[in-house]
Design an enzyme around this catalytic site. Sequence first.
Site: not given
Length: 174
Positions: A74, A112, A163
């Site tokens: 992430r 995921c 983002c």
Amino acid sequence: MYICWKGKRRSSVRSKDTWKPKSSKQEGVRAFNCESAVAAMAGLNSTVSFVSGQQLVKLQGPKIAVVDVRDEERAFDGHIAGSMHFSSSTFEENLPKLIEEVKNKETVVFHCAFSQVRGPTCARKLSEHLNNAKTEGKIEKVPSIVVLERGFNGWAESGRPICSCQDLVCTHAA
């Protein structure tokens, strides 16, 4: 013979279509996406409802929670704007925090990298926990719990916005 290819990040898993042997010793070796193979062998995709990226775009709003259960990738790859990060490696110990975050939501969407193992597994864990809490009278309503088809990688490949903030609960507009 089969091997799993894992790069430095799980999101760099290669499929049998793109993997090339690096030496003659690897000729005849078939590579596969580890997550999809494990999911298929375990039958993990059979009882989880999925939502497409297009459906998620239409659903997004204040009553929807998007939960990213990827681990370290992430930070490198970004995330869906407005999502919460609850790493699969520490998911169960952080379950009370997640329940607090989603208690007033109508729908909780898990994902995921590929939504083949970690996303569905964590979705099932939350669902079981909430259904038990409802049976015990601790909560009144269980939100709809679904998994994003093709995961974050599918979301990003389709050109949808991502983002790159480092917040555990992203507050940027989806």
